[in-house]
Design a protein around this motif. Structure first.
Motif, PDB file in Angstrom:
ATOM      1  N   LEU A  18       0.829  -1.201   0.000  1.00  0.00           N
ATOM      2  CA  LEU A  18       0.000   0.000   0.000  1.00  0.00           C
ATOM      3  C   LEU A  18       0.871   1.262   0.000  1.00  0.00           C
ATOM      4  N   ILE A  19       1.877   1.258   0.885  1.00  0.00           N
ATOM      5  CA  ILE A  19       2.739   2.432   0.975  1.00  0.00           C
ATOM      6  C   ILE A  19       3.528   2.626  -0.314  1.00  0.00           C
ATOM      7  N   ARG A  20       4.062   1.547  -0.872  1.00  0.00           N
ATOM      8  CA  ARG A  20       4.853   1.634  -2.099  1.00  0.00           C
ATOM      9  C   ARG A  20       4.024   2.158  -3.270  1.00  0.00           C
ATOM     10  N   GLU A  21       2.811   1.607  -3.441  1.00  0.00           N
ATOM     11  CA  GLU A  21       1.960   2.048  -4.557  1.00  0.00           C
ATOM     12  C   GLU A  21       1.491   3.502  -4.366  1.00  0.00           C
ATOM     13  N   ALA A  22       1.167   3.881  -3.123  1.00  0.00           N
ATOM     14  CA  ALA A  22       0.726   5.250  -2.866  1.00  0.00           C
ATOM     15  C   ALA A  22       1.862   6.242  -3.116  1.00  0.00           C
ATOM     16  N   GLU A  23       3.078   5.884  -2.685  1.00  0.00           N
ATOM     17  CA  GLU A  23       4.222   6.761  -2.914  1.00  0.00           C
ATOM     18  C   GLU A  23       4.534   6.900  -4.404  1.00  0.00           C
ATOM     19  N   ALA A  24       4.351   5.814  -5.150  1.00  0.00           N
ATOM     20  CA  ALA A  24       4.566   5.886  -6.594  1.00  0.00           C
ATOM     21  C   ALA A  24       3.563   6.833  -7.239  1.00  0.00           C
ATOM     22  N   PHE A  25       2.301   6.783  -6.783  1.00  0.00           N
ATOM     23  CA  PHE A  25       1.271   7.689  -7.307  1.00  0.00           C
ATOM     24  C   PHE A  25       1.621   9.136  -6.968  1.00  0.00           C
ATOM     25  N   ILE A  26       2.038   9.376  -5.730  1.00  0.00           N
ATOM     26  CA  ILE A  26       2.407  10.733  -5.316  1.00  0.00           C
ATOM     27  C   ILE A  26       3.567  11.251  -6.154  1.00  0.00           C
ATOM     28  N   SER A  27       4.575  10.418  -6.351  1.00  0.00           N
ATOM     29  CA  SER A  27       5.741  10.816  -7.149  1.00  0.00           C
ATOM     30  C   SER A  27       5.348  11.143  -8.583  1.00  0.00           C
ATOM     31  N   ASP A  28       4.469  10.318  -9.159  1.00  0.00           N
ATOM     32  CA  ASP A  28       4.021  10.568 -10.533  1.00  0.00           C
ATOM     33  C   ASP A  28       3.276  11.896 -10.640  1.00  0.00           C
ATOM     34  N   MET A  29       2.401  12.186  -9.675  1.00  0.00           N
ATOM     35  CA  MET A  29       1.622  13.419  -9.709  1.00  0.00           C
ATOM     36  C   MET A  29       2.511  14.654  -9.539  1.00  0.00           C
ATOM     37  N   VAL A  30       3.508  14.572  -8.664  1.00  0.00           N
ATOM     38  CA  VAL A  30       4.422  15.698  -8.471  1.00  0.00           C
ATOM     39  C   VAL A  30       5.206  15.962  -9.752  1.00  0.00           C
ATOM     40  N   TYR A  31       5.660  14.895 -10.411  1.00  0.00           N
ATOM     41  CA  TYR A  31       6.396  15.049 -11.669  1.00  0.00           C
ATOM     42  C   TYR A  31       5.491  15.646 -12.744  1.00  0.00           C
ATOM     43  N   ASP A  32       4.280  15.101 -12.862  1.00  0.00           N
ATOM     44  CA  ASP A  32       3.343  15.605 -13.884  1.00  0.00           C
ATOM     45  C   ASP A  32       2.971  17.061 -13.617  1.00  0.00           C
ATOM     46  N   ALA A  33       2.848  17.435 -12.340  1.00  0.00           N
ATOM     47  CA  ALA A  33       2.497  18.813 -11.993  1.00  0.00           C
ATOM     48  C   ALA A  33       3.610  19.767 -12.407  1.00  0.00           C
ATOM     49  N   SER A  34       4.863  19.383 -12.174  1.00  0.00           N
ATOM     50  CA  SER A  34       5.989  20.231 -12.571  1.00  0.00           C
ATOM     51  C   SER A  34       6.051  20.366 -14.092  1.00  0.00           C
ATOM     52  N   HIS A  35       5.800  19.269 -14.799  1.00  0.00           N
ATOM     53  CA  HIS A  35       5.816  19.300 -16.261  1.00  0.00           C
ATOM     54  C   HIS A  35       4.688  20.188 -16.789  1.00  0.00           C
ATOM     55  N   LEU A  36       3.501  20.070 -16.186  1.00  0.00           N
ATOM     56  CA  LEU A  36       2.362  20.887 -16.609  1.00  0.00           C
ATOM     57  C   LEU A  36       2.631  22.362 -16.351  1.00  0.00           C
ATOM     58  N   ALA A  37       3.192  22.691 -15.201  1.00  0.00           N
ATOM     59  CA  ALA A  37       3.491  24.086 -14.869  1.00  0.00           C
ATOM     60  C   ALA A  37       4.492  24.676 -15.858  1.00  0.00           C
ATOM     61  N   GLY A  38       5.512  23.898 -16.217  1.00  0.00           N
ATOM     62  CA  GLY A  38       6.485  24.388 -17.179  1.00  0.00           C
ATOM     63  C   GLY A  38       5.903  24.580 -18.561  1.00  0.00           C
ATOM     64  N   ARG A  39       5.015  23.671 -18.973  1.00  0.00           N
ATOM     65  CA  ARG A  39       4.422  23.759 -20.308  1.00  0.00           C
ATOM     66  C   ARG A  39       3.509  24.971 -20.446  1.00  0.00           C
ATOM     67  N   HIS A  40       2.803  25.320 -19.369  1.00  0.00           N
ATOM     68  CA  HIS A  40       1.843  26.427 -19.432  1.00  0.00           C
ATOM     69  C   HIS A  40       2.379  27.701 -18.793  1.00  0.00           C
ATOM     70  N   GLY A  41       3.626  27.699 -18.356  1.00  0.00           N
ATOM     71  CA  GLY A  41       4.196  28.890 -17.744  1.00  0.00           C
ATOM     72  C   GLY A  41       3.535  29.273 -16.441  1.00  0.00           C
ATOM     73  N   LEU A  42       3.127  28.285 -15.644  1.00  0.00           N
ATOM     74  CA  LEU A  42       2.448  28.543 -14.377  1.00  0.00           C
ATOM     75  C   LEU A  42       3.454  28.574 -13.238  1.00  0.00           C
ATOM     76  N   ALA A  43       3.208  29.458 -12.289  1.00  0.00           N
ATOM     77  CA  ALA A  43       4.087  29.548 -11.121  1.00  0.00           C
ATOM     78  C   ALA A  43       3.820  28.367 -10.199  1.00  0.00           C
TER      79      ALA A  43
END
Length: 385
Positions: free
Chosen positions: A311-336
């Motif tokens: 449970l912890i491993r899968e949840a941490e993987a989801f959190i890591s993926d979302m943080v990475y995707d959020a940074s990529h999305l912010a860079g693509r749209h020029g969001l702070a």
């Protein structure tokens, strides 16, 4: 100190082309402030007939910020113009004339932008509707050349509320019905400003240019030209060429997951984990907790640890993926990214799963706050202490 071009020293009227002096566009003729009256004389001498007060009043009466003939050529000439001025604006909107062809030369007199050195390029109509510190001098020169009665006729029309059209051409006008707060409908007919016609043409002209050798390729787009009238000058002498339409396609709507990620980047809550199997894993872990409380042997303890670790491993993987995707999305749209909240811990992510019932939700809450799960979180590399 600005200098006056030599071409203005003693113009020979015989060599001046009519299209240069009488024009709706900038003529490229710089005028000294003390030579405005002479320029008006040149314009008057290019007219085949005199500009009278009657003609001036007719031109101004048939001028508006919106021309209904741009929607339908069958509009009655006495019901063809609208004049709207925004109450919150500090100037009156630009107008265009909608007169019969014989009046076009006169329109080119009162609508020609005068390029007076040291001042904005304004027409006589604009000097009347949007006066500035230089207006009186220009209008005085106009009156000296064309007559005070002509100027007063223009002022009387342009400074008075316009007549409202009482009828529309049949067939071409779109109609929208808007419900009134107190019942009934309000009939609305949208009409674009007259200046939008030529403004759109100026924007799109580069897209129709031919490619030149040794030059950058011209911009391209999905544009369509549509003829409005065989004789655009019958709508307004200031309008030329066909109307241009373009196809605008809206971007595809965001999926639920994409919208949650976008909201998180903007400071909203962390996206929800929507894996349907994850809720089953939590409830399966709860079953092992119950079994360990009864049997409490090495086998049940090992199974319990493995379930928690998964449970912890899968949840941490989801959190890591979302943080990475959020940074990529912010860079693509020029969001702070400063607005973004810190990511939650695995227990919070697991608790936000969708549950089949309130009983399952309560059971999951007790399981994810149990001493064993908290112990396993502290033992995990990515967990919280």
């Amino acid at each position: 100190m600005e200098t006056i071009p030599d071409e203005y020293d003693g113009d020979d009227e015989a060599t001046i082309k009519e299209g240069v002096v009488l024009s709706f566009k900038l003529a490229g003729r710089l005028i000294a402030p003390d030579a405005v009256r002479d320029e008006f004389r040149l314009m008057r001498n290019q007219l085949k007939n005199p500009l009278t007060a009657e003609i001036a009043a007719r031109i101004c009466t048939k001028s508006g910020t919106h021309l209904l003939k741009l929607v339908s050529p069958r509009v009655d000439g006495d019901h063809a113009v609208l004049r709207f001025d925004r109450p919150d604006a500090n100037h009156r909107a630009a107008m265009l004339p909608s007169t019969n062809a014989p009046d076009i030369p006169f329109c080119k007199v009162v609508y020609r932008p005068l390029e007076i050195i040291g001042h904005a390029s304004l027409s006589v109509v604009e000097y009347i509707r949007n006066p500035d510190e230089h207006s009186e001098a220009v209008l005085r020169a106009f009156a000296e050349v064309f007559g005070a009665d002509v100027l007063e006729a223009m002022r009387a029309v342009l400074q008075s509320p316009p007549q409202s059209p009482l009828k529309l051409g049949a067939g071409e006008f779109p109609i929208i019905f808007i419900p009134r707060p107190c019942g009934g409908d309000l009939q609305v007919t949208p009409v674009a400003p007259a200046t939008a016609f030529m403004g759109m043409k100026r924007i799109t002209d580069p897209y129709f240019q031919k490619k030149q050798e040794n030059a950058p390729p011209p911009p391209r787009g999905r544009w369509t030209k549509q003829a409005v009238s065989a004789k655009p000058q019958n709508i307004s002498g200031a309008i030329g060429g066909p109307r241009v339409r373009f196809l605008a396609t809206m971007p595809a709507g965001m999926s639920r997951e994409e919208s949650e990620l976008y909201r998180y980047v903007q400071g909203g809550r962390f996206p929800r984990w929507r894996d349907q199997e994850a809720a089953k894993w939590v409830l399966g872990y709860a079953d092992r907790l119950d079994a360990d409380a009864v049997y409490n042997n090495s086998n049940t303890r090992a199974a319990l640890d493995r379930a928690a670790e998964r449970l912890i491993r899968e949840a941490e993987a989801f959190i890591s993926d979302m943080v990475y995707d959020a940074s990529h999305l912010a860079g693509r749209h020029g969001l702070a990214e400063g607005k973004r909240q810190s990511p939650p811990d695995p227990a919070s992510v697991l608790m936000q799963l969708r549950w089949g019932s309130e009983d399952d939700r309560e059971r999951a809450r007790k399981t994810l706050t149990s001493p064993h799960f908290e112990h396993m979180l502290r033992q995990s590399v990515g967990g919280t202490s």
